[in-house]
Design a protein around this motif. Sequence first.
Motif, PDB file in Angstrom:
ATOM      1  N   PHE A  87      71.771   2.906  -1.928  1.00 15.73           N
ATOM      2  CA  PHE A  87      71.115   3.580  -1.064  1.00 15.73           C
ATOM      3  C   PHE A  87      69.361   3.768  -0.681  1.00 15.73           C
ATOM      4  CE2 PHE A  87      71.714   7.503   1.751  1.00 15.73           C
ATOM      5  CZ  PHE A  87      71.040   7.006   3.080  1.00 15.73           C
ATOM      6  N   MET A  91      66.686   2.408   1.660  1.00 16.01           N
ATOM      7  CA  MET A  91      66.181   3.159   2.016  1.00 16.01           C
ATOM      8  C   MET A  91      64.884   2.969   2.229  1.00 16.01           C
ATOM      9  SD  MET A  91      67.305   4.633   4.440  1.00 16.01           S
ATOM     10  CE  MET A  91      66.199   5.428   5.754  1.00 16.01           C
ATOM     11  N   ARG A 102      54.909   0.986  12.435  1.00 13.01           N
ATOM     12  CA  ARG A 102      53.723   1.956  13.212  1.00 13.01           C
ATOM     13  C   ARG A 102      52.809   1.547  13.623  1.00 13.01           C
ATOM     14  NH1 ARG A 102      56.923   7.603  11.433  1.00 13.01           N
ATOM     15  NH2 ARG A 102      58.928   7.460  12.679  1.00 13.01           N
TER      16      ARG A 102
ATOM     17  N   PRO B 175      70.345  12.618  16.885  1.00 11.91           N
ATOM     18  CA  PRO B 175      69.244  12.135  17.344  1.00 11.91           C
ATOM     19  C   PRO B 175      68.125  11.813  18.129  1.00 11.91           C
ATOM     20  CG  PRO B 175      69.030  12.384  15.028  1.00 11.91           C
ATOM     21  CD  PRO B 175      69.942  11.715  15.596  1.00 11.91           C
ATOM     22  N   ALA B 248      76.457  13.088   2.356  1.00 13.41           N
ATOM     23  CA  ALA B 248      75.347  12.816   3.386  1.00 13.41           C
ATOM     24  C   ALA B 248      75.654  13.101   4.877  1.00 13.41           C
ATOM     25  CB  ALA B 248      75.838  11.184   3.453  1.00 13.41           C
ATOM     26  N   PHE B 250      76.551  16.773   5.333  1.00 13.59           N
ATOM     27  CA  PHE B 250      75.842  17.359   4.337  1.00 13.59           C
ATOM     28  C   PHE B 250      74.969  17.647   4.979  1.00 13.59           C
ATOM     29  CE2 PHE B 250      75.625  21.386   1.974  1.00 13.59           C
ATOM     30  CZ  PHE B 250      76.010  22.239   2.779  1.00 13.59           C
ATOM     31  N   VAL B 251      73.739  16.686   4.465  1.00 12.70           N
ATOM     32  CA  VAL B 251      72.313  17.181   4.545  1.00 12.70           C
ATOM     33  C   VAL B 251      71.865  16.468   5.621  1.00 12.70           C
ATOM     34  CG1 VAL B 251      70.666  15.564   3.420  1.00 12.70           C
ATOM     35  CG2 VAL B 251      72.151  15.996   2.017  1.00 12.70           C
ATOM     36  N   ILE B 254      72.103  19.849   8.037  1.00 15.46           N
ATOM     37  CA  ILE B 254      71.011  20.831   7.696  1.00 15.46           C
ATOM     38  C   ILE B 254      69.683  20.764   8.120  1.00 15.46           C
ATOM     39  CG2 ILE B 254      70.107  21.657   5.692  1.00 15.46           C
ATOM     40  CD1 ILE B 254      72.358  21.946   3.748  1.00 15.46           C
ATOM     41  N   MET B 255      69.403  19.719   7.734  1.00 17.58           N
ATOM     42  CA  MET B 255      68.075  18.330   8.129  1.00 17.58           C
ATOM     43  C   MET B 255      67.646  18.837  10.438  1.00 17.58           C
ATOM     44  SD  MET B 255      67.927  15.351   5.770  1.00 17.58           S
ATOM     45  CE  MET B 255      66.523  15.061   6.559  1.00 17.58           C
ATOM     46  N   GLY B 263      62.435  23.959  14.938  1.00 18.03           N
ATOM     47  CA  GLY B 263      61.625  22.532  15.230  1.00 18.03           C
ATOM     48  C   GLY B 263      60.689  22.078  14.114  1.00 18.03           C
ATOM     49  N   THR B 264      61.056  21.583  13.009  1.00 21.68           N
ATOM     50  CA  THR B 264      60.965  20.988  12.279  1.00 21.68           C
ATOM     51  C   THR B 264      61.246  19.172  12.134  1.00 21.68           C
ATOM     52  OG1 THR B 264      62.891  20.557  10.993  1.00 21.68           O
ATOM     53  CG2 THR B 264      61.707  22.110   9.755  1.00 21.68           C
ATOM     54  N   SER B 265      60.144  18.414  11.856  1.00 18.78           N
ATOM     55  CA  SER B 265      60.754  16.697  13.001  1.00 18.78           C
ATOM     56  C   SER B 265      61.023  15.828  11.585  1.00 18.78           C
ATOM     57  CB  SER B 265      59.296  16.466  12.623  1.00 18.78           C
ATOM     58  OG  SER B 265      58.157  17.632  13.415  1.00 18.78           O
ATOM     59  N   PHE B 266      61.595  16.269  11.292  1.00 18.01           N
ATOM     60  CA  PHE B 266      62.596  15.526  10.658  1.00 18.01           C
ATOM     61  C   PHE B 266      63.224  13.712  10.504  1.00 18.01           C
ATOM     62  CE2 PHE B 266      64.447  19.597   7.973  1.00 18.01           C
ATOM     63  CZ  PHE B 266      63.610  18.891   6.900  1.00 18.01           C
ATOM     64  N   MET B 268      62.739  14.048  13.861  1.00 15.93           N
ATOM     65  CA  MET B 268      62.145  13.695  16.053  1.00 15.93           C
ATOM     66  C   MET B 268      60.647  12.884  15.438  1.00 15.93           C
ATOM     67  SD  MET B 268      64.676  15.724  17.356  1.00 15.93           S
ATOM     68  CE  MET B 268      63.934  16.574  18.451  1.00 15.93           C
ATOM     69  N   GLY B 283      58.876  11.989  12.841  1.00 20.54           N
ATOM     70  CA  GLY B 283      60.143  12.080  11.821  1.00 20.54           C
ATOM     71  C   GLY B 283      60.715  10.444  12.701  1.00 20.54           C
ATOM     72  N   LEU B 287      66.161   7.664  10.321  1.00 19.64           N
ATOM     73  CA  LEU B 287      67.394   7.945   8.889  1.00 19.64           C
ATOM     74  C   LEU B 287      68.180   8.651   9.215  1.00 19.64           C
ATOM     75  CD1 LEU B 287      66.779   9.222   6.172  1.00 19.64           C
ATOM     76  CD2 LEU B 287      65.045  10.927   6.735  1.00 19.64           C
ATOM     77  N   LEU B 291      72.060   8.040   7.246  1.00 18.26           N
ATOM     78  CA  LEU B 291      72.841   9.343   6.338  1.00 18.26           C
ATOM     79  C   LEU B 291      74.087   9.000   7.329  1.00 18.26           C
ATOM     80  CD1 LEU B 291      69.707  12.374   5.941  1.00 18.26           C
ATOM     81  CD2 LEU B 291      70.900  10.460   4.552  1.00 18.26           C
TER      82      LEU B 291
ATOM     83  N   CYS D  50      71.006  12.432  -1.526  1.00 12.22           N
ATOM     84  CA  CYS D  50      70.239  12.514   0.073  1.00 12.22           C
ATOM     85  C   CYS D  50      69.064  12.610   1.073  1.00 12.22           C
ATOM     86  CB  CYS D  50      70.982  13.106   0.764  1.00 12.22           C
ATOM     87  SG  CYS D  50      72.984  11.294   0.454  1.00 12.22           S
ATOM     88  N   PHE D  51      68.945  14.384  -0.027  1.00  9.77           N
ATOM     89  CA  PHE D  51      67.657  15.148   0.194  1.00  9.77           C
ATOM     90  C   PHE D  51      66.571  14.281  -0.514  1.00  9.77           C
ATOM     91  CE2 PHE D  51      70.178  19.498   0.049  1.00  9.77           C
ATOM     92  CZ  PHE D  51      69.606  19.380   1.936  1.00  9.77           C
ATOM     93  N   PRO D 149      57.275  25.267   8.001  1.00  8.20           N
ATOM     94  CA  PRO D 149      58.412  24.574   8.001  1.00  8.20           C
ATOM     95  C   PRO D 149      57.787  23.561   8.730  1.00  8.20           C
ATOM     96  CG  PRO D 149      59.310  26.490   8.243  1.00  8.20           C
ATOM     97  CD  PRO D 149      57.820  26.599   8.123  1.00  8.20           C
ATOM     98  N   TRP D 150      57.399  23.881  10.016  1.00  2.00           N
ATOM     99  CA  TRP D 150      57.286  22.954  10.835  1.00  2.00           C
ATOM    100  C   TRP D 150      55.592  21.770  11.312  1.00  2.00           C
ATOM    101  CZ3 TRP D 150      59.063  27.606  11.406  1.00  2.00           C
ATOM    102  CH2 TRP D 150      57.708  27.788  11.603  1.00  2.00           C
ATOM    103  N   GLN D 158      56.167  16.757   8.074  1.00  2.00           N
ATOM    104  CA  GLN D 158      57.479  17.183   6.876  1.00  2.00           C
ATOM    105  C   GLN D 158      57.012  17.037   5.316  1.00  2.00           C
ATOM    106  OE1 GLN D 158      56.610  14.076   8.813  1.00  2.00           O
ATOM    107  NE2 GLN D 158      58.354  13.991  10.113  1.00  2.00           N
ATOM    108  N   SER D 161      58.386  21.336   5.804  1.00  2.00           N
ATOM    109  CA  SER D 161      59.590  20.501   5.927  1.00  2.00           C
ATOM    110  C   SER D 161      60.116  20.748   4.650  1.00  2.00           C
ATOM    111  CB  SER D 161      59.785  19.872   7.199  1.00  2.00           C
ATOM    112  OG  SER D 161      59.326  19.416   8.031  1.00  2.00           O
ATOM    113  N   MET D 165      63.422  23.054   2.715  1.00  2.00           N
ATOM    114  CA  MET D 165      64.386  22.593   2.882  1.00  2.00           C
ATOM    115  C   MET D 165      64.596  22.112   0.699  1.00  2.00           C
ATOM    116  SD  MET D 165      66.680  19.798   5.008  1.00  2.00           S
ATOM    117  CE  MET D 165      65.987  18.258   3.873  1.00  2.00           C
TER     118      MET D 165
END
Lengths: 110, 608, 278, 235
Positions: A87, A91, A102, B175, B248, B250-251, B254-255, B263-266, B268, B283, B287, B291, D50-51, D149-150, D158, D161, D165
Amino acid sequence: MEQNNKKTTSTHSIGIYLWIWGLLFVFSTFSYLVDWYNFQGLLRWSLIIFFMLIKAGLIMSIFMHLYWERWAIVNVLLWPMTAIMVFVAIMTAESKYTFFTRALFFVTGV
Amino acid sequence: MDNEYNNNKIETKAADSSSGSYVPPADNIPASEIPEQELYHAKSFWTRWVFCQDAKVIGVQYALTATAVGLIGLVLSWGMRLQLGFPETFSFLGPATYYQSVTMHGMIMVVYLLTALFLGGFGNYLIPLMVGARDMVFPYLNMVSFWMFLVAVLVLISSFFVPGGPTGAGWTLYPPQAILPGTPGSEMGIVLMLVSLSLFVIGFTMGGLNYVITILQARTRGMTLMRMPLTIWGIFTATVLALLAFPALFVACIMMTLDNLLGTSFFMPEIFTMGEQLGTTGGSPILFQHLFWFFGHPEVYIVALPAFGIVSDLISVHARKNIFGYRMMVWAIVIIGALSFVVWAHHMYVSGMNPYFGFFFATTTLIIAVPTAIKVYNWVLTLWRGNIHLTIPMLFSLGFIVTFVNGGITGLFLGNVIIDIPLSDTYFVVAHFHMVMGIAPLMVIFGAIYHWFPLISGRHLNQTLGKIHFWISFIGAYAIYFPMHYLGFIGVPRRYYEMYDSPYMTTGVGLNQFITVAALIVGFTQILFLYNIIHSAFYGEKSEKNPWKANSLEWHTPEMPPAHGNFGKDLPVVYRWPYDFSVPGIDREYIPQHVAPSEVPTAKVEKT
Amino acid sequence: MFVAVIFFLIIIASVVFHIWSPWWWTPVASNWGNIDSTIELTFWITGSVFVAVCSFMSYCVWRYRYRPDRKAEYKPEDKKLEIRLTALTALGVIALLAPGLVVWNKYVTVPENALKIEVVAYQWGWNYRLPGDDGILGTTNISLINDENPYGLNPEDPNSKDDIIVMDADLHLELDQPVKVELRSYDVLHNFYVPQFRAKMDTLPGLVTFYWFTPIRTGDFEILCAEYCGTGHYAMRGKVLVDEKTDYTNWLAKQITHEKMLAQNKENKKLLTAEIKN
Amino acid sequence: MSELDISRLPKGGKGFAHDFAADQTTFKGVPWGKAMMWIFLLSDTFIFSCFLISLMTARSSTIAEWPYPSEVFGLTIFGVEVPLLLIAIMTFVLITSSGTMALAVKYGYERNRKMCAWLILATAIGGLTFVGMQAFEWSKLIFHDGIRPWSNPFGAAQFGSFFFMITGFHGTHVSIGVIFLFIFARKTFRGDFDTGRRGHFTSMKSDYKAIEILGLYWHFVDLVWVFIFAFFYLW
Ligand code: HEA
Ligand code: HEA
Ligand code: CUA
Ligand SMILES: [Cu+2]
């Protein structure tokens, strides 16, 4: 639940715990010094990972007693990490690719 | 306080303490390594039936809950089929409702029906019985696991009643659309879905730890891993996959919840929608997909592996023949499980990920076909030179083989990255996964219910109704999904509310109507099945002990249905694998696992 | 007997359905005909395995149906047979995979002479941008989008000035001219899919994805959005019109460049504000 | 009941094969609870992985500037900018508590009730200190540096965030651990593990092995911090 193997759960001498404890302090200091001396680039990353793995190894093997456990449980715990490694590898390549497109197509800093 | 526990410490009759009579060396079984398990005996109605710590009751609770939500999923599929077959006939089905139905249908079927039924239901009921344990290792935690699952289900159901309705983001919940207003249910529905999934994961982890440790650490004497029924192998591997794959999900949950609520940008990036800038930056939606599928692909094997295991046992018992190539079967299960962690991005061939991943993932994906193929061969080779009783469980197993091979083969189309390009996100994919996941494992579930119903209730299900149920379900379901592949070839995309204004899609009209009719017939047949279950539970023909003459331990408990603690005073001792059918050199037709070699000295059994 | 026959009939019926099915892919209109050939190859290999395995199963069900006087064989394993079957399957997998990967390699390798065009997806429709004379598309950013600059083009980028803006669901392409479509999205995931071209790829916000093809047939082809993108997903259609060279140049001449559009939009805005003032 | 003498079983690779071919238990001499904790930690490892993978992905794919943690988390002491000072202290506190926990487990097995109880208490206090410092760090970042966070004033959105988290999730683990440590300290002082008193909810007998299980959890929390420290703060 009670196992009849009191003999085998022999405890270890206090010395080894204190030793490892000390080593953890030392290595944490080292990893902190990586930042303190502001190493950059590949050197920084390899040092960080190196100290991280040493600390993790010490905690797992001594504090969590994995060193004294039988191979059955050690292997069961460590092999799944290959999935994580795959993984990570995927990634890494993916994020590089994302960054590349980008940077190529988008205006930055707006 | 102590007397509510029976510390029935058994005097172990290990072979080395044999009293007098000669015991052949083959009977030697090591002494018990684990002490007798303490059981919590229920004292009141509440602790006996509701907050019960007996794995068998918990299993039934899981199964009933899963079936109940499963029926909701089934009804939702009728709505979808009505719209697809006869558009503009049913005014209550707008596009938003349609997408909500698709989403809830998919999620319910995969997670809340199949995962819960196989692992929570069959797992709880069968694991302790089949490995010769008195209960799960931590009955209390096991009970909490069920209640977590129930709460997760209730949260899920409650999303039908909140403003905006349940989420309509597709079961993959990609998303950014999942949380943007262009998608139905983006107000409360999506949050409830994410919360429900998180609760499911937490609850499942509690149960899953129990299953794994019971299998690894609480088997009875003589039950080596290579003597476990394949059912247990399937459930065990699936549980391990779940414990490693659900994180995975679960994570990701949460995100996405944070993206939605804070309004976080994981996930986005910069987004311009409905005429305005959203204000999120940088974001990556990809990703999330990684996951999700790091969880999602193992997930499809989580629902397939228990089916593989159970069907092996059904085929073997009802063909009166040992399962062919047991070792290969076990290794195949383990290898499939391991490989399933390195194929996930085959769901993302057209997602815009790094294009060079295609090579890697196509290769790993097709490699998985090899162990799976071995399993298929071994199932049919078990039939070869068997003595096949065409009982209902056997019929369902045959149905499973046909549908699974069909669906697996279409998987090969999709796994080969270049072929997936035209077929991805079309009805070909829908046909693939219904064949291989909607139909094949359901066939096994039905077969398993007919097989183990006598054990659970002491009565048989009605055979005539069962045969009707099988033929309509099998042929009907095949008729639904086989032609559906061809819609995919035409190019009809999935998740299309309505598709008749495109020239080439109009050709699918008749086909879609046919599929809808078939789906309704199959769907209503399940009512027959439910009637059969309820009626037979009370009035069904009484079953004798071990009606199928099976070898595995669950049929050899002192009482049937087995009581709390499963095995009476002494735990059984196991001397062989559960597949000693039609052994030469002996007049018995089958040798249960706990029969000592000294009792059948002339049997020419393979050493296991 | 009955059971075995029915299972066998189902297999026959599947094959017959496949052969006689009126539902089949549309004639290919791009250079990706070799995708079709790969599918056909896969059909042959997997189809024969399907028929073989299931027929064998039906045969066993018939031949070894229960008889009280028969005893099943006791044979836990046959290593040789299993190894042979494994090897055979592995061979089958290689036969499927190798050609597939070759074609995939082609799919991800864009030819030099491909015309780079941009497809922009939004909820729920399609827009396009062509590179203009310099052959280069200017850079963009979604945060630059406003009424005057609906594509979010970078005004500082010289390459963006002559970019041709096609704010319409119809896209014209020139026959036999390889195109690389660069896919961009304003809001959510979409997927630019023309069944006759066989090719598809998701569009993502925050990323540019691509694929390439060469149209080999003139005509109108419908664009379907093939990635779920919200309530209007099923209605998100567009059209690709493949033209001969002359028709294509005529159409191109009628399109407007980004620079002109910006000027026009400014003008319109002035008029509008003037009107409001009056 | 004859005893399983683990020291007589084969070791290493041979032991691996032996254990997997053996009956009854695969992890020889590992109590159920401990096996369960290990497998749970394995699952939890996947969560944290994963985090962290998500963090690294976001970090290397964003074109916005990624804030320099060394500066963001620096403190000014007597007019000197010290990078990562608080984090370094937190790291040492957590390691200290890990050490006391390891000793507690040791004394638990030796049935040295007093020593064991005091060490657990010390561990709990270490954990509490860590959580307290984390609370301080959070409030400093939120109220002083304006990190949300945002969004945040230093660069990529991020950053905040993932910071909230991941450290939040880790902090939750620590807090749960601290609660259990206090409960266990009380139980040890009361002598539950010597008398085998039954648990309130599970009605299972208390046993000193439970302390080792709690210890595993606590070391794991420390272990995760090693990775967070490396990937979030130092990288
Ligand atoms: C139980 C569930 C299950 C199972 C077992 C499988 C099994 C397989 N699946 Fe499937 N799949 C799903 C459930 C499942 N799938 C779901 C739910 C989706 C869609 C999700 C969504 O997007 O909503 C999906 C989607 C899906 C995709 C993505 C399609 C897309 O979105 O574009 C792909 C692509 O590679 C794929 C491939 C495979 C493969 C190669 C197998 C293989 O494991 C199959 C192996 C079996 C065989 C091969 C048959 C037996 C073998 C023989 C008889 C021997 C002959 C073989 C040879 C000649 C090689 N599946
Ligand atoms: C196990 C999984 C499962 C099952 C059983 C089904 C069953 C059915 N599904 Fe499935 N479906 C999915 C999983 C499943 N589905 C998924 C994952 C999706 C994707 C969602 C998405 O795109 O987001 C999907 C999407 C989907 C679509 C595509 C919608 C679209 O893309 O627009 C359609 C369309 O026809 C459809 C139809 C049906 C029908 C007619 C049935 C059935 O009616 C078939 C006939 C019924 C049976 C064979 C018996 C069913 C029995 C029970 C449900 C439980 C009873 C249990 C006991 C009594 C123990 N489904
Ligand atoms: Cu746009 Cu679907
Ligand atoms: Cu998959």
